[in-house]
Write an enzyme that holds these catalytic residues in place. Structure first.
Site, mmCIF file in Angstrom:
data_model
loop_
_atom_site.group_PDB
_atom_site.id
_atom_site.type_symbol
_atom_site.label_atom_id
_atom_site.label_comp_id
_atom_site.label_asym_id
_atom_site.label_seq_id
_atom_site.Cartn_x
_atom_site.Cartn_y
_atom_site.Cartn_z
ATOM 1 C CE LYS A 10 6.348 -0.525 -9.354
ATOM 2 N NZ LYS A 10 5.781 -0.504 -10.363
ATOM 3 C CB VAL A 11 10.304 -3.471 -1.452
ATOM 4 C CG1 VAL A 11 10.788 -3.483 -0.798
ATOM 5 C CG2 VAL A 11 8.481 -2.771 -0.644
ATOM 6 C CG ASP A 59 -1.224 -7.515 9.192
ATOM 7 O OD1 ASP A 59 -1.817 -8.162 8.787
ATOM 8 O OD2 ASP A 59 -0.708 -7.144 7.864
ATOM 9 C CE LYS A 100 8.062 1.094 3.693
ATOM 10 N NZ LYS A 100 7.274 0.168 4.953
ATOM 11 N N GLY A 116 0.606 -1.079 0.127
ATOM 12 C CA GLY A 116 -0.434 0.371 -0.168
ATOM 13 C C GLY A 116 0.795 1.925 0.398
ATOM 14 C CG PHE A 117 4.742 3.333 2.153
ATOM 15 C CD1 PHE A 117 4.983 4.378 3.046
ATOM 16 C CD2 PHE A 117 6.117 3.302 1.141
ATOM 17 C CE1 PHE A 117 5.781 5.370 2.738
ATOM 18 C CE2 PHE A 117 6.605 4.426 1.476
ATOM 19 C CZ PHE A 117 6.708 5.250 2.757
#
Length: 830
Positions: A504-505, A615, A519, A501-502
């Site tokens: 691409k890594v 999570d 990230k 959601g943040f």
């Protein structure tokens, strides 16, 4: 004269280029249209639906029965032809479609029950699901209907499965799978009761409940860029006499940059509206209300469309907007948000529905001299529940299937023959973007974070009014953007190792040879901004060998970048199932669980207030080159309750299959919610299968429920990973099973602490490595599932970390750079 003609031609070319670059029309990258049961292709509104014969390649199971009806009175709509034939499935069958670009995809399913031979479709009962979600459960269509879903496809394949209920059959008349713009659903929405922001919409599958054109005509698929249908609002009005239709001004609608586009809603929606029938009476005090039927136990996204075609520049309208009994937009002035006739929308997410009705109302505000209110359009979409289901009838979702590794390709530019034209178009774009920011009055911001109450420096960026880092921190953590580019080979797409959601890594290598995971934040991702802030807050508190560590950050060139240690062996999940990686031994699995438990125990007890991970799952436990386990992904983490409180009241977040049922029911979060999730992980590690797998018989779908039935019978060894059969000492397995069972207690007060869990897992490892002479546990008569007396009497004060463990706990006096790592190894993040 010749020069002037040349100039006119150049200006015209630039105008055409501008339209080409910034037109709102959307071209789907993937489009599959099937007229099921048809013997020939069918054309509907210039779109061709393939016949069954042409679409046979998409069926993963043998074709069943083609059905057809001679009825000519099915429906008068433009898509009537699609209802005249059907494919009937007597067993579970699937369509498989290749998806070339990850992102949002429409699924539209057409149903019309008719009688074909011995099949009376009025009695059919079946379920429809994708790899991750149940779309329809125990579904029996009674009228011509189209069910529409918006799913987020993160792998290269979409599988739609039709499963008949017992002694029944399934059918579908037509099917669509069509790419949708990712911008159609932003990641955040406003919440109420309690008020706040709902993050993570990108991860949800949505079902269309209502799509309404207020005060306007039926909008059919040929008049909508995304082939949607908008119905008139008359049938939804509670008191029609309170409402009046405003004069249509479709040609006046404008789409200002940064707000709505024609893909969000067409001009036919924004150019019409329903308003208060106040007739100029200054004493009018009533609301215009619409009523919509919904299903209990789900949350809904309500999208409200506004375009002020009612007021004039000298008389701006202010009014109140209600969803159910909540005033979600008090004293709302559309022309304050944008200009006259400018289109825009607002998204809201409701609490869990406790009745079958959602009311949307507009009414006068005391701010306006003359009472008036209006609404142009409305959409209501159901969000899947925590189990991934959109149906209360079938709550078991499909498992998360680990996707195949593939490079994510993107089109990054447009080839243009005239460099000057490209430059001019870019300037126009930047001017439009700047204009949008001026209209808003502010830019997207990160709220400044104070670290440990010390003095701070501020690092500004285009998306930041200041991310505050303590002067006590080590400034060497700040990594120049140039170094990040070098480490990632200029963000080479082939180096992408995850998408969350943040953003691409990327895998990277620093100039000293250190492998890192980078990230990179996506400025469009509201979820990313929130996660970034949450993770920075966590960085100020903890450092531990069993929490993934941060190496540095970059806040230059309008970027939000976090750089972490690279975890060579990926996720625990990838070593259990879904890959060809070698199986882990029982000792390795115990050591991994012990390491993760230490990390979570440290989170819960390492400061005055516990940090709740929220999570915990096998995909968020990572392994370094030595298979040392480290807990990762703190984007959903939450500070625990105050000393005088028992819980934190908060919206439900987490991953289905792992979610604490008490937290789900009461929305009351405690450390014991992490304990429950960890208990599911323990069973996943033992059995090496997904926590939810609807392809299995019903009693086996949910791993926790299934395993606990065997545990209570004292036969847990019957369901363990076949690779472990004969390799686990009975006492070690017994202690492990007891621990998992206690973690999965229905009520948090009955669950052990993570310290308790850690103690038991270490003991299980001792029992595995050697038979302890004269140990009372060897001959224990405790009932299966009940923790040993040592555990039941365990208190945090009794727990003393080993010297080896303490040697890895860093000094907390400065800013600690650890405990953050979001979706860095696999593309299976939230």
């Amino acid at each position: 004269m010749m020069v002037w003609r040349v100039m006119k031609l150049l200006l015209w070319a630039l105008f055409i280029l501008y339209l080409a670059c910034f037109a709102n029309g959307f071209t789907p990258q993937d489009m599959y249209l099937i007229d099921c049961g048809s013997s020939s292709d069918t054309k509907v509104d210039d779109r061709t639906y393939l016949s069954d014969k042409s679409a046979a390649k998409y069926l993963s199971t043998p074709q069943d029965i083609l059905g057809t009806t001679s009825s000519n009175s099915i429906t008068s709509s433009e898509d009537a032809q699609l209802y005249k034939t059907a494919r009937i499935f007597t067993g579970t069958s699937s369509y498989k479609f290749s998806i070339s670009k990850s992102g949002r995809v429409w699924i539209r399913l057409y149903f019309f029950p008719f009688i074909y031979n011995n099949f009376n479709m009025n009695s059919a009962s079946f379920s429809v699901s994708t790899q991750k979600n149940v779309l329809l459960g125990n579904f029996t269509p009674k009228d011509p209907t189209m069910k529409e879903f918006l799913v987020n496809v993160t792998s290269g394949e979409l599988v739609i499965t039709f499963a008949p209920s017992s002694a029944s059959f399934a059918y579908v008349n037509a099917l669509e799978v069509v790419s949708a713009p990712d911008s159609l659903i932003t990641d955040d929405a406003v919440t109420f009761n309690p008020s706040g922001t709902f993050h993570g919409l990108v991860n949800y599958t949505l079902e269309t409940v209502a799509r309404v054109n207020m005060g306007g005509p039926l909008v059919t698929l040929k008049n909508d860029t995304l082939w949607r249908t908008w119905v008139n609002d008359g049938s939804f009005l509670v008191s029609p006499s309170f409402a009046v239709t405003n004069k249509s001004l479709i040609g006046s609608v404008k789409y200002p940059g940064g707000y709505a586009t024609e893909d969000i809603a067409p001009p036919t929606v924004y150019g019409t509206c329903t308003k208060m029938n106040s007739s100029g009476d200054p004493n009018s005090k009533f609301n215009v209300t619409w009523q919509f039927n919904v299903e209990l136990g789900f949350q809904y996204m309500v999208r409200l469309h506004f375009c002020d075609i009612v007021s004039d520049a000298a008389d701006e309208i202010f009014f109140n907007v209600f969803i159910n009994s909540f005033n979600v937009a008090p004293d709302f002035g559309p022309t304050v948000k944008v200009g006259l006739a400018d289109a825009f929308y607002m998204d809201y997410v409701t609490p869990l529905a406790n009745n079958n009705t959602v009311y949307v109302s507009i009414g006068p505000s005391t701010v306006s001299a003359s009472p008036d209110a209006f609404l142009n359009g409305l959409e209501i979409m159901k969000l899947n529940n925590s189990l991934g289901s959109l149906s209360a009838a079938v709550s078991e979702p499909p498992p998360f299937r680990q996707g195949s590794k593939k490079n994510v390709g993107m089109i990054v530019g447009l080839s243009i023959g005239v460099p000057l034209a490209l430059l001019v178009a870019l300037i126009v774009f930047l001017m439009r973007r700047r204009k949008k920011q001026v209209r808003l009055g502010h830019t997207k911001t990160w709220i400044p974070i104070s670290i440990n109450g010390t003095a701070s420096h501020t690092m500004g960026s285009k998306y930041s009014n200041g991310t505050t880092i303590s002067t006590a921190s080590n400034w060497s953590y700040r990594i120049p953007f140039a170094a990040v580019l070098e480490a990632t080979n200029d963000f080479d797409e082939s180096w992408v190792i995850g998408i969350g959601g943040f953003g691409k890594v990327y895998k990277g290598v620093l100039n000293d040879g250190t492998k890192v995971a980078v990230k990179r934040g996506n400025p469009r991702s509201q979820q990313g901004l929130s996660e970034f802030r949450t993770e920075i807050e966590m960085l100020s508190q903890f450092r531990h060998r069993h929490l993934v560590s941060l190496i540095g950050y970059c806040d230059e060139k309008n970027e939000m970048i976090l750089i972490y240690e690279y975890m060579e062996n990926g996720t625990v999940k990838s070593h259990l199932y879904g890959t060809d990686l070698p199986s882990l031994s029982w000792k390795q699995r115990l050591e991994i669980c012990i390491g993760a438990a230490r990390g979570l125990h440290y989170l819960h007890t390492g400061s005055t207030k516990a940090i709740i991970h929220r999570d915990v799952k096998s995909a968020n436990i990572l392994l370094d080159e030595n298979f040392l386990a480290k807990v990762a992904d703190f984007g959903l983490s939450k500070s625990g309750p105050e000393v005088d409180q028992t819980h934190v009241s908060t919206a439900v977040k987490g991953s289905f299959g792992y979610l604490d049922p008490e937290y789900f029911r009461r929305q009351q979060l405690t450390e014991k919610s992490d304990v429950y999730s960890f208990g599911v992980v323990l069973l996943e590690v033992l059995c090496a299968r997904p926590v939810i797998d609807p392809s299995l018989p019903r009693e086996m779908v949910n791993l926790a429920e299934w395993a606990m039935k065997w545990q209570k019978k004292g036969q847990l060894e019957q369901i363990i990973d076949p690779n472990l059969v004969g390799k686990i000492r009975p006492d070690s397995l017994r202690k492990y099973g007891e621990t998992a069972e206690k973690c999965l207690a229905d009520f948090g007060v009955d669950r052990p602490t993570m310290g308790d869990v850690l103690w038991n897992l270490e003991y299980a490892l001792q029992l595995q490595e050697a038979v302890i002479q004269n140990d009372p546990e060897e001959n224990s008569t405790n009932a299966i599932g009940e923790l040993s007396p040592q555990v039941n009497n365990f208190h945090h004060a009794d727990y003393t970390p080993s010297a080896a463990e303490m040697s890895h706990v860093d000094d907390l006096s400065g800013v600690s750079m650890s405990r953050v790592f979001s979706q860095l190894v696999k593309s299976e993040g939230r």
